[in-house]
Design a protein around this motif. Structure first.
Motif, PDB file in Angstrom:
ATOM      1  N   LYS A   1       7.113  -0.645   6.402  1.00  0.00           N
ATOM      2  CA  LYS A   1       7.356   0.456   7.219  1.00  0.00           C
ATOM      3  C   LYS A   1       7.300   1.621   6.737  1.00  0.00           C
ATOM      4  N   VAL A   2       6.519   2.685   7.104  1.00  0.00           N
ATOM      5  CA  VAL A   2       6.030   3.782   6.807  1.00  0.00           C
ATOM      6  C   VAL A   2       6.309   4.793   8.075  1.00  0.00           C
ATOM      7  N   PRO A   3       7.686   5.483   7.952  1.00  0.00           N
ATOM      8  CA  PRO A   3       8.120   6.263   9.379  1.00  0.00           C
ATOM      9  C   PRO A   3       7.206   7.360   9.522  1.00  0.00           C
ATOM     10  N   GLY A   4       6.523   7.515  10.571  1.00  0.00           N
ATOM     11  CA  GLY A   4       5.964   8.541  11.200  1.00  0.00           C
ATOM     12  C   GLY A   4       4.331   8.132  11.097  1.00  0.00           C
ATOM     13  N   TYR A   5       4.103   6.853  10.688  1.00  0.00           N
ATOM     14  CA  TYR A   5       2.657   6.445  10.453  1.00  0.00           C
ATOM     15  C   TYR A   5       2.421   5.139  11.152  1.00  0.00           C
ATOM     16  N   GLU A   6       3.215   5.160  12.229  1.00  0.00           N
ATOM     17  CA  GLU A   6       3.409   3.586  12.842  1.00  0.00           C
ATOM     18  C   GLU A   6       2.040   3.284  13.722  1.00  0.00           C
ATOM     19  N   SER A   7       1.300   4.532  13.982  1.00  0.00           N
ATOM     20  CA  SER A   7       0.134   4.402  14.895  1.00  0.00           C
ATOM     21  C   SER A   7      -0.914   5.614  14.310  1.00  0.00           C
ATOM     22  N   PHE A   8      -1.457   4.944  13.289  1.00  0.00           N
ATOM     23  CA  PHE A   8      -2.418   5.910  12.535  1.00  0.00           C
ATOM     24  C   PHE A   8      -3.707   5.219  12.246  1.00  0.00           C
ATOM     25  N   GLY A   9      -4.705   5.121  13.157  1.00  0.00           N
ATOM     26  CA  GLY A   9      -6.042   4.418  12.813  1.00  0.00           C
ATOM     27  C   GLY A   9      -5.576   2.948  13.288  1.00  0.00           C
ATOM     28  N   ASP A  10      -6.448   2.155  13.743  1.00  0.00           N
ATOM     29  CA  ASP A  10      -6.492   0.688  14.171  1.00  0.00           C
ATOM     30  C   ASP A  10      -6.314  -0.401  12.866  1.00  0.00           C
ATOM     31  N   MET A  11      -6.781  -0.090  11.839  1.00  0.00           N
ATOM     32  CA  MET A  11      -6.835  -1.053  10.635  1.00  0.00           C
ATOM     33  C   MET A  11      -6.908  -0.149   9.548  1.00  0.00           C
ATOM     34  N   TRP A  12      -5.824  -0.709   8.353  1.00  0.00           N
ATOM     35  CA  TRP A  12      -5.719  -0.233   6.973  1.00  0.00           C
ATOM     36  C   TRP A  12      -6.448  -1.060   6.196  1.00  0.00           C
ATOM     37  N   GLU A  13      -7.343  -0.520   5.449  1.00  0.00           N
ATOM     38  CA  GLU A  13      -8.140  -1.214   4.580  1.00  0.00           C
ATOM     39  C   GLU A  13      -7.454  -0.975   3.091  1.00  0.00           C
ATOM     40  N   CYS A  14      -7.776  -1.700   2.046  1.00  0.00           N
ATOM     41  CA  CYS A  14      -7.627  -1.313   0.658  1.00  0.00           C
ATOM     42  C   CYS A  14      -6.141  -0.619   0.155  1.00  0.00           C
ATOM     43  N   PRO A  15      -5.159  -1.290   0.798  1.00  0.00           N
ATOM     44  CA  PRO A  15      -3.822  -0.375   0.417  1.00  0.00           C
ATOM     45  C   PRO A  15      -3.468  -0.688  -0.940  1.00  0.00           C
ATOM     46  N   SER A  16      -2.822   0.303  -1.743  1.00  0.00           N
ATOM     47  CA  SER A  16      -2.075   0.242  -2.879  1.00  0.00           C
ATOM     48  C   SER A  16      -0.896   0.990  -3.136  1.00  0.00           C
ATOM     49  N   ILE A  17      -0.010   0.957  -3.905  1.00  0.00           N
ATOM     50  CA  ILE A  17       1.082   1.681  -3.904  1.00  0.00           C
ATOM     51  C   ILE A  17       1.069   2.042  -5.616  1.00  0.00           C
ATOM     52  N   GLU A  18       0.925   3.237  -5.885  1.00  0.00           N
ATOM     53  CA  GLU A  18       1.033   3.449  -7.335  1.00  0.00           C
ATOM     54  C   GLU A  18       2.397   4.335  -7.721  1.00  0.00           C
ATOM     55  N   ARG A  19       2.810   4.046  -8.943  1.00  0.00           N
ATOM     56  CA  ARG A  19       4.227   4.756  -9.293  1.00  0.00           C
ATOM     57  C   ARG A  19       3.416   6.026 -10.303  1.00  0.00           C
ATOM     58  N   LEU A  20       3.641   7.118  -9.818  1.00  0.00           N
ATOM     59  CA  LEU A  20       2.899   8.202 -10.792  1.00  0.00           C
ATOM     60  C   LEU A  20       3.907   9.343 -10.878  1.00  0.00           C
ATOM     61  N   GLY A  21       4.275  10.020 -12.307  1.00  0.00           N
ATOM     62  CA  GLY A  21       5.260  11.008 -12.492  1.00  0.00           C
ATOM     63  C   GLY A  21       6.447  10.957 -11.773  1.00  0.00           C
ATOM     64  N   GLY A  22       7.028   9.519 -11.590  1.00  0.00           N
ATOM     65  CA  GLY A  22       8.236   9.569 -11.118  1.00  0.00           C
ATOM     66  C   GLY A  22       8.277   9.447  -9.503  1.00  0.00           C
ATOM     67  N   ARG A  23       6.853   9.555  -9.015  1.00  0.00           N
ATOM     68  CA  ARG A  23       6.840   9.271  -7.539  1.00  0.00           C
ATOM     69  C   ARG A  23       5.973   8.122  -7.095  1.00  0.00           C
ATOM     70  N   ASP A  24       6.032   7.563  -5.858  1.00  0.00           N
ATOM     71  CA  ASP A  24       5.424   6.449  -5.227  1.00  0.00           C
ATOM     72  C   ASP A  24       4.282   7.052  -4.534  1.00  0.00           C
ATOM     73  N   VAL A  25       3.006   6.518  -4.480  1.00  0.00           N
ATOM     74  CA  VAL A  25       1.880   7.179  -3.910  1.00  0.00           C
ATOM     75  C   VAL A  25       1.240   5.795  -3.181  1.00  0.00           C
ATOM     76  N   LEU A  26       1.060   5.967  -1.544  1.00  0.00           N
ATOM     77  CA  LEU A  26       0.609   4.866  -1.027  1.00  0.00           C
ATOM     78  C   LEU A  26      -0.853   5.302  -0.627  1.00  0.00           C
ATOM     79  N   LEU A  27      -1.747   4.568  -1.057  1.00  0.00           N
ATOM     80  CA  LEU A  27      -3.113   4.929  -1.011  1.00  0.00           C
ATOM     81  C   LEU A  27      -3.708   3.873   0.115  1.00  0.00           C
TER      82      LEU A  27
END
Ligand code: FRU
Length: 493
Positions: free
Chosen positions: A214-240
């Motif tokens: 679930k990514v609130p606010g991004y329920e409709s953002f392009g029709d396909m998401w390729e190459c996802p990843s989540i990285e933990r960086l400097g105490g934050r999470d980054v969704l790429l």
């Protein structure tokens, strides 16, 4: 442009000797890179399985041997001790012929080492004889002897609640959890891009669907998401991820983007709560499918590398039988709610000789085919034209306005223009004016790092023999180095 039949595109690779002629032709190209990873022959796209193991960096790339066409994809393996010089190891994962789970391509994925083995997670792109697509999440491993071994059965098939666009497993190992996670880029039946999360207590079996991210606010953002990843960086999470078929203001008609959202990830509820907007990773023209290295233990930094290219477009070297290269590896950190990308410190090893920058009476100086240019800038109008002709005309222009509120890169002045639909200028606001630039030029690319990584512009560029001059206007101090060769570029299949 050459038309490829399906048989030509998906021809299985049986004998490396079949590629030797193509390799010779490709090697003769004046656009072959000298310090960027590039396809041995044919087409490369995404970096895959980027991982540190056994005192070496392993990296694979999506590879179609036969030419500049998205046909039968393999994983080609390269290694490095320092992320600067690379060695070809040859093809690692080949599609199984016939009715195999990956009969029409070993698609993108990631890697994780355990003990003396590296586990490779990839998408088996299967097509039935009627060309219906099925996506399988598959596993292979490389043992101590270096031989890859595919598991005979996939870990799981496509989730029937989504379309067949499900791919690019990213394996995630969290220090404080006893389960592994896997992210899969996907598309809902009503054509919205999303990420599917799987989990297991073991790397090799027992994978179950945990839910849709679930990514609130991004329920409709392009029709396909390729190459996802989540990285933990400097105490934050980054969704790429790479949202497709989405128009973003200022990015021409481009439909494929690579970007990120900073936020916090709750692995219990599978919710990624954004703490800010979606940003593109790179402000240039040719960058996609970025991947961060796994098994890299630095809490505040990640190492990122991306495909220096885009889906659904063509490049001038297509005619020469090859296309695609990777960006330089970059150090990724979080600064003021943004990702900052800087060239790895190790890349300074590539500097060869410092060459004098002595402009002629027209303010022009010659740039070598492979160079790093470092510029300290002072307030006021700035304009740098790279790859001009000897009269200072044309080229790629990097400029700011008088108050340095925005930086713009314009590649419309090049004699070889390509992919006009992507647009020919790209801009990015500047927070504190323009202070510093590091520009990496190779035979057919330019990467511009602005203000210690505040923004990066990555672009392919195909200068003719005449386009090797540079002109600087404004109050600047310029240093330039020629670059050492970092690739052996051998014929190793
Ligand atoms: C991204 C991508 C991936 C896929 C691979 C196929 O460029 O489309 O989603 O796995 O390329 O080569």
């Amino acid at each position: 442009m050459r038309e490829w039949t399906r048989e030509e595109k998906y021809r299985p690779l049986k004998d490396p000797q079949e590629l030797i002629e193509l390799y010779r032709q490709v090697s003769a190209s004046s656009y072959r890179q000298t310090y960027h990873i590039q396809a041995v022959t044919g087409l490369m796209n995404d970096p895959n399985g980027f991982v540190w193991h056994d005192n070496r960096w392993h990296l694979f790339y999506q590879w179609c041997p036969w030419g500049a066409v998205h046909g039968l994809k393999h994983w080609y393996h390269i290694i490095s001790k320092d992320l600067v010089t690379w060695e070809n190891l040859g093809v690692c994962l080949l599609p199984d012929e016939g009715n195999g789970y990956d009969n029409k391509g070993v698609y993108s994925g990631s890697a994780m080492p355990i003990d003396d083995k590296i586990y490779l997670y990839y998408t088996g792109n299967h097509r039935d004889p009627d060309w219906t697509r099925h996506a399988y999440t598959c596993l292979a491993r490389i043992g101590r002897d270096g031989w890859p071994e595919k598991y005979p059965l996939p870990l799981f098939g496509a989730n029937p609640a989504y379309t067949e666009h499900q791919r690019d497993p990213k394996i995630i190992c969290l220090p404080d959890r006893d389960r592994y996670y896997m992210l899969i880029g996907a598309q809902t039946k009503d054509r919205r891009g999303c990420v599917l999360v799987y989990s297991s207590g073991s790397l090799q079996h027992g994978w179950v669907f945990a839910g849709e991210l679930k990514v609130p606010g991004y329920e409709s953002f392009g029709d396909m998401w390729e190459c996802p990843s989540i990285e933990r960086l400097g105490g934050r999470d980054v969704l790429l991820f790479c949202p497709q078929h989405l128009t973003i203001e200022g990015r021409g008609g481009s439909q494929n983007h690579n970007g990120y959202i900073i936020g916090s990830m709750d692995w219990d509820t599978l919710t990624f709560t954004p703490d800010g907007a979606f940003h593109v990773l790179d402000f240039g023209f040719d960058s996609y499918a970025a991947a961060c290295a796994n098994n890299h233990q630095e809490p505040d930094k990640a190492i990122l590398i991306a495909w220096m290219g885009l889906p659904d477009v063509s490049y001038p070297t297509d005619e020469e039988g090859w296309a695609g290269c990777l960006t330089l590896p970059r150090e990724l950190t979080v600064r003021k709610r943004r990702l900052v990308q800087q060239p790895l410190p190790e890349l300074k090893k590539l500097r060869d000789e410092q060459t004098s920058v002595s402009p002629d009476q027209n303010g022009l100086f010659r740039i070598p085919k492979a160079a790093e240019i470092e510029i300290d800038c002072r307030p006021g109008l700035f304009r740098l034209s790279l790859f001009t002709d000897e009269c200072g005309n044309g080229g790629v222009t990097i400029s700011t306005d008088e108050n340095q509120t925005e930086i713009t890169v314009d590649r419309s002045g090049m004699r070889t223009r390509f992919n006009p639909l992507e647009g020919e200028t790209r801009s990015r606001p500047l927070e504190n004016g323009l202070l510093h630039l590091r520009i990496f030029i190779d035979s057919s690319s330019v990467e511009i790092f602005v203000n210690d990584g505040e923004a990066v512009f990555t672009s392919r560029v195909f200068p003719t023999e005449a386009e090797h001059f540079c002109r600087a206007e404004g109050d600047v101090f310029i240093r330039m180095w020629t670059m050492k060769r970092a690739l052996k570029d051998e014929f190793l299949i």
